[in-house]
Write a protein that holds these residues in place. Structure first.
Motif, PDB file in Angstrom:
ATOM      1  N   UNK A  35     -49.571  78.661   0.372  1.00  0.00           N
ATOM      2  CA  UNK A  35     -49.362  77.539   1.285  1.00  0.00           C
ATOM      3  C   UNK A  35     -48.623  76.406   0.587  1.00  0.00           C
ATOM      4  N   UNK A  36     -48.981  76.176  -0.658  1.00  0.00           N
ATOM      5  CA  UNK A  36     -48.377  75.082  -1.425  1.00  0.00           C
ATOM      6  C   UNK A  36     -47.969  75.622  -2.794  1.00  0.00           C
ATOM      7  N   UNK A  37     -46.782  75.266  -3.225  1.00  0.00           N
ATOM      8  CA  UNK A  37     -46.330  75.624  -4.563  1.00  0.00           C
ATOM      9  C   UNK A  37     -45.335  74.562  -4.992  1.00  0.00           C
ATOM     10  N   UNK A  38     -45.511  74.039  -6.180  1.00  0.00           N
ATOM     11  CA  UNK A  38     -44.650  72.942  -6.613  1.00  0.00           C
ATOM     12  C   UNK A  38     -44.167  73.162  -8.039  1.00  0.00           C
ATOM     13  N   UNK A  39     -43.071  72.528  -8.358  1.00  0.00           N
ATOM     14  CA  UNK A  39     -42.567  72.410  -9.717  1.00  0.00           C
ATOM     15  C   UNK A  39     -42.878  70.988 -10.167  1.00  0.00           C
ATOM     16  N   UNK A  40     -43.487  70.814 -11.346  1.00  0.00           N
ATOM     17  CA  UNK A  40     -43.938  69.488 -11.757  1.00  0.00           C
ATOM     18  C   UNK A  40     -43.365  69.090 -13.105  1.00  0.00           C
ATOM     19  N   UNK A  41     -43.302  67.787 -13.329  1.00  0.00           N
ATOM     20  CA  UNK A  41     -42.875  67.216 -14.596  1.00  0.00           C
ATOM     21  C   UNK A  41     -44.065  66.492 -15.209  1.00  0.00           C
ATOM     22  N   UNK A  42     -44.459  66.949 -16.390  1.00  0.00           N
ATOM     23  CA  UNK A  42     -45.634  66.420 -17.084  1.00  0.00           C
ATOM     24  C   UNK A  42     -45.175  65.487 -18.200  1.00  0.00           C
ATOM     25  N   UNK A 102     -44.078  63.479 -11.410  1.00  0.00           N
ATOM     26  CA  UNK A 102     -43.431  63.815 -10.142  1.00  0.00           C
ATOM     27  C   UNK A 102     -43.506  65.309  -9.913  1.00  0.00           C
ATOM     28  N   UNK A 103     -43.390  65.696  -8.661  1.00  0.00           N
ATOM     29  CA  UNK A 103     -43.366  67.105  -8.287  1.00  0.00           C
ATOM     30  C   UNK A 103     -42.282  67.314  -7.234  1.00  0.00           C
ATOM     31  N   UNK A 104     -41.812  68.544  -7.145  1.00  0.00           N
ATOM     32  CA  UNK A 104     -40.928  68.967  -6.063  1.00  0.00           C
ATOM     33  C   UNK A 104     -41.655  70.077  -5.330  1.00  0.00           C
ATOM     34  N   UNK A 105     -41.850  69.931  -4.017  1.00  0.00           N
ATOM     35  CA  UNK A 105     -42.562  70.942  -3.244  1.00  0.00           C
ATOM     36  C   UNK A 105     -41.869  71.157  -1.908  1.00  0.00           C
TER      37      UNK A 105
END
Length: 364
Positions: free
Chosen positions: A8-15, A62-65
């Motif tokens: 349902x949800x999947x994101x690319x994130x910056x840590x 931030x994330x991109x989803x």
């Protein structure tokens, strides 16, 4: 081969390390809250590069989803982690690379959302966007989602009150809080990663298709359609039924562009706009989710009564295992243009130099 529902949800994130802001890490996950806890050592898992105590705690800036699939998110992650090159590892360079990636034709058509959790990072993004001449795609949403409150209610009544609301006379006990749990408003902890936006569509589709023994006909090609190929319009008052492929052809024709997959389109019956990603996710949940069976452990007097009460009943559907879907790419540059980071378990290099992505099970 077992087919899992599309996440349902999947994101690319910056840590980013809160101790040393120059230390950055790029990853992808279906559950950013749980993944953040793993990176900070509060739960099992995480990546070796984020395990250094002197860099903790980490924060997701931030994330991109909004990706149509987990594979799409992994492709985005791989591109983001290799785009900046050997020396460009600063935050501004990462954001500049992100700006470029979001404009590429491979990702520009997707209905993505860029969500910032830190105001300083969002400010750097705004400054870079103002200097950049190239425009971002109109489908991209950009949000600043800072933490507002840690909890909506600091106390909860004891016991279970499914039937009657708690009395004002009942003493309240402190609500248990998890540092990286889903609590409060705003920020990573307040992010909604549930399937609540698809629940109504899912229930409506099951209601339309629950007629036992009925042969359903695609309203586009007028051929019989089987259960795992049926898509139903999500509009509350529309019962349009079609093959997945037939509806895809209609949406692609409406877009008028030579693409392989549509982004959105209008229902041929009610003409309401529908997102292709939501249509496919509803279909995958409805056809690929397994029912959970629970035993009723109510013990009655006598062996006959006990045997009669020990029955299995179907419960809510079981969704994908998010533990098995986490993949991260270490934020290290490639040694050469052809080096596909053989040490990374999510990728492998084929003899002809093509890149293939492999989903492995991390659920241990």
């Amino acid at each position: 081969m077992e087919h899992r529902p599309i996440p349902i949800f999947y994101c690319c994130y910056l840590l980013r390390s809160t101790v040393r802001h120059g230390s950055l890490y790029i990853g992808s996950t279906p559950d950013p809250r749980r993944r953040l806890g793993q990176h900070n050592g509060t739960s099992k898992g995480g990546a070796h590069k984020t395990s250094k105590a002197q860099l903790r705690p980490w924060e997701i800036v931030c994330i991109v989803h909004g990706f149509p699939s987990s594979i799409a998110a992994l492709q985005f992650e791989y591109t983001a982690s290799t785009k900046t090159g050997r020396l460009s590892t600063s935050l501004s360079s990462r954001l500049s690379s992100l700006h470029t990636i979001l404009r590429t034709p491979a990702f520009a058509r997707w209905p993505l959302t860029l969500r910032f959790f830190c105001a300083d990072v969002h400010s750097i993004w705004i400054q870079h966007s103002q200097r950049e001449k190239a425009q971002l795609p109109p489908t991209l949403k950009i949000l600043l989602d800072e933490r507002v409150t840690d909890s909506d209610d600091d106390h909860e009544p004891p016991g279970d009150y499914d039937d009657d609301p708690p009395s004002s006379q009942v003493p309240l006990r402190p609500r248990r809080k998890t540092k990286w749990g889903a609590t409060g408003t705003g920020g990573v902890q307040g992010l909604d990663i549930s399937q609540s936006h698809l629940d109504i569509h899912l229930q409506k589709s099951r209601s339309v298709l629950e007629v036992v023994g009925k042969d359903f006909t695609c309203e586009i090609c007028h051929q019989t359609v089987i259960d795992d190929q049926i898509v139903v319009c999500s509009h509350p008052f529309c019962e349009h039924i079609a093959h997945l492929v037939c509806l895809s052809d209609i949406f692609l024709t409406q877009e008028g562009i030579g693409n392989m997959l549509p982004v959105e389109g209008s229902c041929p019956s009610c003409h309401s706009t529908r997102y292709w990603g939501d249509i496919v996710k509803e279909l995958s949940i409805r056809t690929r989710s397994k029912p959970i069976k629970k035993k009723n452990n109510t013990v009655a007097k006598g062996s006959q009564n006990k045997a009669a009460n020990e029955q299995e009943e179907e419960s809510d559907i079981e969704l994908y295992d998010p533990e098995a879907l986490d993949l991260d790419i270490i934020d290290e540059p490639l040694s050469e243009a052809g080096d596909i980071m053989d040490h990374h378990r999510g990728h492998s290099k084929l003899p002809d130099g093509k890149l293939t992505m492999v989903m492995e099970d991390d659920s241990e």
